[in-house]
Design a protein around this motif. Structure first.
Motif, PDB file in Angstrom:
ATOM      1  N   GLN A   1       8.325  26.448  -6.274  1.00 55.63           N
ATOM      2  CA  GLN A   1       7.752  25.074  -5.845  1.00 55.63           C
ATOM      3  C   GLN A   1       8.397  24.870  -4.400  1.00 55.63           C
ATOM      4  OE1 GLN A   1       8.471  22.371  -8.913  1.00 55.63           O
ATOM      5  NE2 GLN A   1       6.416  22.775  -9.786  1.00 55.63           N
ATOM      6  N   ILE A   2       7.371  24.139  -3.642  1.00 60.37           N
ATOM      7  CA  ILE A   2       7.723  23.445  -2.419  1.00 60.37           C
ATOM      8  C   ILE A   2       6.950  22.041  -2.420  1.00 60.37           C
ATOM      9  CG2 ILE A   2       5.632  24.567  -1.012  1.00 60.37           C
ATOM     10  CD1 ILE A   2       7.619  24.777   1.457  1.00 60.37           C
ATOM     11  N   GLY A   3       7.954  21.208  -1.860  1.00 56.53           N
ATOM     12  CA  GLY A   3       7.546  19.699  -1.728  1.00 56.53           C
ATOM     13  C   GLY A   3       6.193  19.581  -0.784  1.00 56.53           C
ATOM     14  N   LEU A   4       5.366  18.778  -1.161  1.00 51.37           N
ATOM     15  CA  LEU A   4       4.308  18.422  -0.214  1.00 51.37           C
ATOM     16  C   LEU A   4       4.259  16.916  -0.218  1.00 51.37           C
ATOM     17  CD1 LEU A   4       1.867  19.063   1.755  1.00 51.37           C
ATOM     18  CD2 LEU A   4       0.457  18.971  -0.395  1.00 51.37           C
ATOM     19  N   ILE A   5       4.542  16.513   1.205  1.00 52.87           N
ATOM     20  CA  ILE A   5       4.411  14.910   1.415  1.00 52.87           C
ATOM     21  C   ILE A   5       3.169  14.712   2.037  1.00 52.87           C
ATOM     22  CG2 ILE A   5       5.137  12.973   2.386  1.00 52.87           C
ATOM     23  CD1 ILE A   5       7.974  14.285   2.474  1.00 52.87           C
ATOM     24  N   GLU A   6       2.009  14.016   1.401  1.00 55.14           N
ATOM     25  CA  GLU A   6       0.646  13.903   1.892  1.00 55.14           C
ATOM     26  C   GLU A   6       0.442  12.516   2.247  1.00 55.14           C
ATOM     27  OE1 GLU A   6      -3.798  14.405   0.487  1.00 55.14           O
ATOM     28  OE2 GLU A   6      -2.218  15.595  -0.357  1.00 55.14           O
ATOM     29  N   LEU A   7       0.405  12.383   3.693  1.00 57.21           N
ATOM     30  CA  LEU A   7       0.106  11.014   4.141  1.00 57.21           C
ATOM     31  C   LEU A   7      -1.095  10.564   4.236  1.00 57.21           C
ATOM     32  CD1 LEU A   7       2.050  11.488   7.694  1.00 57.21           C
ATOM     33  CD2 LEU A   7       3.064  10.835   5.438  1.00 57.21           C
ATOM     34  N   ALA A   8      -1.306   9.285   3.695  1.00 61.50           N
ATOM     35  CA  ALA A   8      -2.623   8.717   3.521  1.00 61.50           C
ATOM     36  C   ALA A   8      -3.795   8.541   4.817  1.00 61.50           C
ATOM     37  CB  ALA A   8      -2.430   7.132   3.076  1.00 61.50           C
ATOM     38  N   PRO A   9      -4.937   9.116   4.608  1.00 58.95           N
ATOM     39  CA  PRO A   9      -5.778   9.126   5.553  1.00 58.95           C
ATOM     40  C   PRO A   9      -6.040   7.884   6.514  1.00 58.95           C
ATOM     41  CG  PRO A   9      -6.864   9.112   3.786  1.00 58.95           C
ATOM     42  CD  PRO A   9      -5.494   9.128   3.191  1.00 58.95           C
ATOM     43  N   ASP A  10      -5.792   6.604   5.931  1.00 58.78           N
ATOM     44  CA  ASP A  10      -6.177   5.424   6.594  1.00 58.78           C
ATOM     45  C   ASP A  10      -4.721   4.936   7.398  1.00 58.78           C
ATOM     46  OD1 ASP A  10      -4.689   4.869   4.249  1.00 58.78           O
ATOM     47  OD2 ASP A  10      -5.927   3.361   3.764  1.00 58.78           O
TER      48      ASP A  10
ATOM     49  N   ALA B   1       1.932  16.932   5.249  1.00 66.59           N
ATOM     50  CA  ALA B   1       0.425  16.943   6.060  1.00 66.59           C
ATOM     51  C   ALA B   1      -0.191  15.548   5.964  1.00 66.59           C
ATOM     52  CB  ALA B   1      -0.254  17.585   4.795  1.00 66.59           C
ATOM     53  N   TRP B   2      -0.901  15.439   6.924  1.00 72.70           N
ATOM     54  CA  TRP B   2      -1.792  14.080   7.101  1.00 72.70           C
ATOM     55  C   TRP B   2      -3.300  14.333   6.752  1.00 72.70           C
ATOM     56  CZ3 TRP B   2      -2.123  11.381  12.483  1.00 72.70           C
ATOM     57  CH2 TRP B   2      -2.761  10.228  12.356  1.00 72.70           C
ATOM     58  N   LYS B   3      -3.903  13.743   5.784  1.00 68.24           N
ATOM     59  CA  LYS B   3      -5.071  14.154   5.477  1.00 68.24           C
ATOM     60  C   LYS B   3      -6.111  13.585   6.122  1.00 68.24           C
ATOM     61  CE  LYS B   3      -7.806  13.913   1.083  1.00 68.24           C
ATOM     62  NZ  LYS B   3      -9.397  13.418   1.750  1.00 68.24           N
TER      63      LYS B   3
ATOM     64  N   MET C   1       0.706  -1.412   0.087  1.00 68.72           N
ATOM     65  CA  MET C   1      -0.060  -0.135  -0.228  1.00 68.72           C
ATOM     66  C   MET C   1       1.010   1.059   0.009  1.00 68.72           C
ATOM     67  SD  MET C   1      -2.800   1.466   2.814  1.00 68.72           S
ATOM     68  CE  MET C   1      -1.379   1.890   3.822  1.00 68.72           C
ATOM     69  N   GLN C   2       0.552   2.066  -0.921  1.00 66.23           N
ATOM     70  CA  GLN C   2       1.222   3.332  -0.889  1.00 66.23           C
ATOM     71  C   GLN C   2       0.737   4.334   0.162  1.00 66.23           C
ATOM     72  OE1 GLN C   2       3.733   4.378  -2.965  1.00 66.23           O
ATOM     73  NE2 GLN C   2       3.973   6.234  -2.227  1.00 66.23           N
ATOM     74  N   LYS C   3       1.816   4.341   1.254  1.00 60.91           N
ATOM     75  CA  LYS C   3       1.744   5.285   2.523  1.00 60.91           C
ATOM     76  C   LYS C   3       1.453   6.632   2.179  1.00 60.91           C
ATOM     77  CE  LYS C   3       3.616   1.898   5.407  1.00 60.91           C
ATOM     78  NZ  LYS C   3       4.035   0.705   4.543  1.00 60.91           N
ATOM     79  N   TYR C   4       2.122   7.210   1.236  1.00 64.54           N
ATOM     80  CA  TYR C   4       2.241   8.709   1.156  1.00 64.54           C
ATOM     81  C   TYR C   4       2.418   9.134  -0.439  1.00 64.54           C
ATOM     82  CZ  TYR C   4       7.277   8.433   1.295  1.00 64.54           C
ATOM     83  OH  TYR C   4       8.455   8.075   1.156  1.00 64.54           O
ATOM     84  N   SER C   5       1.943  10.224  -0.797  1.00 61.80           N
ATOM     85  CA  SER C   5       2.345  10.928  -2.043  1.00 61.80           C
ATOM     86  C   SER C   5       3.250  12.113  -2.052  1.00 61.80           C
ATOM     87  CB  SER C   5       0.849  11.296  -2.804  1.00 61.80           C
ATOM     88  OG  SER C   5       0.360  12.292  -2.217  1.00 61.80           O
ATOM     89  N   VAL C   6       4.147  12.098  -3.007  1.00 59.66           N
ATOM     90  CA  VAL C   6       5.045  13.335  -2.746  1.00 59.66           C
ATOM     91  C   VAL C   6       4.663  13.991  -4.131  1.00 59.66           C
ATOM     92  CG1 VAL C   6       7.563  14.003  -2.830  1.00 59.66           C
ATOM     93  CG2 VAL C   6       6.830  12.022  -1.722  1.00 59.66           C
ATOM     94  N   ASN C   7       4.408  15.354  -4.034  1.00 59.38           N
ATOM     95  CA  ASN C   7       4.055  16.426  -5.090  1.00 59.38           C
ATOM     96  C   ASN C   7       5.028  17.821  -4.601  1.00 59.38           C
ATOM     97  OD1 ASN C   7       2.259  14.822  -7.006  1.00 59.38           O
ATOM     98  ND2 ASN C   7       1.170  14.377  -5.061  1.00 59.38           N
TER      99      ASN C   7
END
Length: 594
Positions: free
Chosen positions: A175-184, A57-59, A1-7
């Motif tokens: 630009q700035i990097g945002l690591i978004e952690l999965a909500p589950d 950020a943690w959604k 499972m992908q735990k986070y996305s990086v954009n």
């Protein structure tokens, strides 16, 4: 499972999400601690095109509303708050809440000739070559600003200045990097990701994540609840902070929370100065009957543990229960009566308490028993007893959270007297008092919970300091008296004993310094002979004790075996064994009278 996305996102995009509330930066999740020069340096790095790292950020999960529709969860910023807050301050011109909880503006000036940034100051305001506030330029009309600048500085080289202004206005396009952690993700995984990504090695506790969830949820008044927790803990340590809140946060100062904590403005008691971690744990555990903070984070997100879905109604109920817990915690009557109970067990000073979790759970127990309608006499006895039992057994010194979770569930299922009896029979049997406890007293550590409990016993019993006629152990503890050696330290060192041998708990007593000076480096046999001579002659040089009966009573109060009066270096090991047994027996009598 992908735990986070990086954009990578444009800074202006991130800031628009902050303004719209899609990214939640809790107002005082953590006060803004950067100094102004650090904000200046961040602007310079962006201007020069240098990377400024990632934010995390943690959604929040999407929650099901009562009508069956889904509400999109916000992104809660859990790392990078200082950078994002700096950007909102410097670029958008917004206020920040500083370390003293004042709302202030940070104005960064820019010199387009030298292409330098500086924190705005009086000298810059007088210098026409500086643009005093970059937020006005970035958010204003470029042509007007440039024209005004050239009018004030007609001699400048216009082409290079225009290029500098263009680079300045392009900062939001960086630009700035945002690591978004999965909500589950569960809290353990989030914590692990945070530690692995965070180069500074900063560790966030589960209470930190809980505070982020609380503060970001403005729909349920979480921002005000977060302030209540933070302000109470601050006031408990610094009552003078009261005026600061009144002067700088008038909205909160008119709230019901603040009204319930006003009593702290004149309170100087320091026995229990809770941190926000302690306050969350007590409020949560007492109200929810659970001990794991991870469960609180899930419940505040609306988690239904049975269906594994997220529902707005559960989030609302959870916030309401937590608010009730906080109100109970900060209630003056509850707080003061609880401290009275702890003090009545002899623990009159914070230096007698090493386990904050033992105090926390004792407060949980007090609130639970009070809510159950039990009479106050029984509550006092049960809270005292459980508190001391938990210290003597080190109950909350290891995996504290698991043990708290275990205990609160048992206490919620059975009558408390039954739970207490089961624990005492299992862990405080004769073997504990006769063997295990004396062995635990075989240590040189003066901060040992067993020695501190022994001192609390002496306080509770009203004992006098060693060889003192009038000065109590309670007074010596409260007034920073000194712990001295029954077999003088230098005497034992002279006979070749090392630190671990002469610094033994069983060789410690609270003794007035003036008495200790007169005892000097003499072996016990010699200084007791001096003491008995003064008693028989009525010449009170060493101590105020004037009778053999008074001397024997003082030895008894301090668990000093009478055999000490004839002892020298050869008797030291026997003395330690005898005294440990006397100390353990005194603690046993004390415990069962609580």
């Amino acid at each position: 499972m992908q735990k986070y996305s990086v954009n990578q996102h444009l800074i202006e995009t991130i800031l628009s999400w902050v303004k719209s509330g899609e990214i939640a930066i809790p107002e005082i999740q953590r006060p803004f601690v950067w100094n102004n020069t650090k904000v200046r340096d961040l602007m310079d790095s962006l201007y020069q095109g240098y990377p400024v790292g990632y934010v995390i950020a943690w959604k929040n999960p999407n929650v099901k509303l009562k009508d069956g529709t889904l509400s999109e969860g916000k992104k809660v910023l859990i790392d990078g708050q200082q950078r994002i807050t700096a950007l909102t301050a410097a670029i958008l011109g917004q206020y920040v809440v500083n370390q003293t909880y004042e709302r202030v503006k940070i104005k960064i000036a820019f010199n387009p000739i030298d292409e330098k940034f500086e924190v705005q100051n009086p000298a810059i305001l007088k210098d026409k070559t500086w643009l005093p506030d970059i937020s006005e330029a970035i958010n204003g009309d470029l042509f007007d600003i440039v024209d005004s600048y050239f009018e004030a500085n007609p001699e400048v080289e216009k082409k290079s200045v225009r290029e500098a202004f263009t680079k300045l206005l392009n900062i939001p396009k960086k630009q700035i990097g945002l690591i978004e952690l999965a909500p589950d993700l569960d809290i353990e995984t989030v914590t692990e990701i945070f530690i692995r990504i965070n180069s500074k090695g900063v560790v966030l506790s589960q209470a930190d994540f809980a505070m982020s969830k609380i503060a970001a949820d403005t729909q349920h008044g979480g921002n005000e609840l977060r302030k209540a927790i933070d302000y109470f803990c601050h006031l408990a340590i610094a009552p003078e902070f009261y005026k600061h809140i009144v002067d700088n946060d008038p909205v909160f100062a008119s709230s019901d929370y603040f009204n319930k904590m006003k009593w702290l403005k004149t309170e100087n008691e320091d026995l229990y100065d809770p941190k926000y971690t302690d306050m969350i744990r007590v409020a949560f555990t007492s109200q929810f009957g659970r001990g794991k903070i991870a469960d609180l984070v899930s419940l505040l997100s609306g988690r239904n543990f049975e269906t594994r879905t997220f529902e707005s109604e559960i989030a609302s109920q959870s916030f309401e229960k937590l608010k009730n817990g906080v109100h109970s915690f900060i209630n003056e009557t509850n707080f003061k009566r609880f401290l009275m109970i702890i003090k009545s067990a002899g623990f009159i000073s914070p230096k007698l308490i090493r386990s904050q979790n033992a105090v926390n759970f004792a407060y949980v127990l007090y609130l639970k028993l009070k809510d159950s309608g039990l009479n106050s006499v029984a509550i006092e006895s049960y809270v005292r007893r459980w508190f001391v039992y938990s210290i003597l057994t080190g109950r909350y010194s290891g995996s504290a959270e698991s043990m708290i979770d275990f205990d609160i569930k048992h206490i919620s299922e059975k009558p408390f007297d039954q739970v207490l009896q089961e624990r005492e029979e299992a862990e405080l049997s004769d073997a504990f008092w006769n063997s295990s406890l004396p062995q635990s007293l075989d240590t040189p550590v003066a901060s040992s919970p067993f020695f501190l409990t022994y001192l609390a016993v002496q306080v509770k019993d009203g004992d006098r300091g060693f060889l003192s006629k009038d000065v109590s152990v309670s007074e010596l503890v409260s007034l920073r008296g000194d712990i001295h050696h029954l077999f003088p330290r230098d005497y034992l060192k002279k006979h070749g004993l090392d630190r671990s041998k002469y610094n033994q708990i069983a060789n410690y007593v609270y003794m007035q310094s003036e008495i200790n000076i007169k005892v000097g480096n003499k072996p016990p046999k010699d200084y007791f002979e001096l003491l008995r001579n003064q008693i028989s002659e009525g010449n009170l040089q060493v101590s105020g004790l004037s009778s053999e009966e008074g001397l024997l009573e003082n030895l008894k109060q301090n668990c000093v075996p009478i055999e000490i009066m004839e002892m020298t270096i050869d008797d030291y090991p026997e003395f330690l064994t005898l005294r440990r047994k006397l100390m353990a027996e005194k603690m046993r009598e004390y415990y069962f009278k609580l």
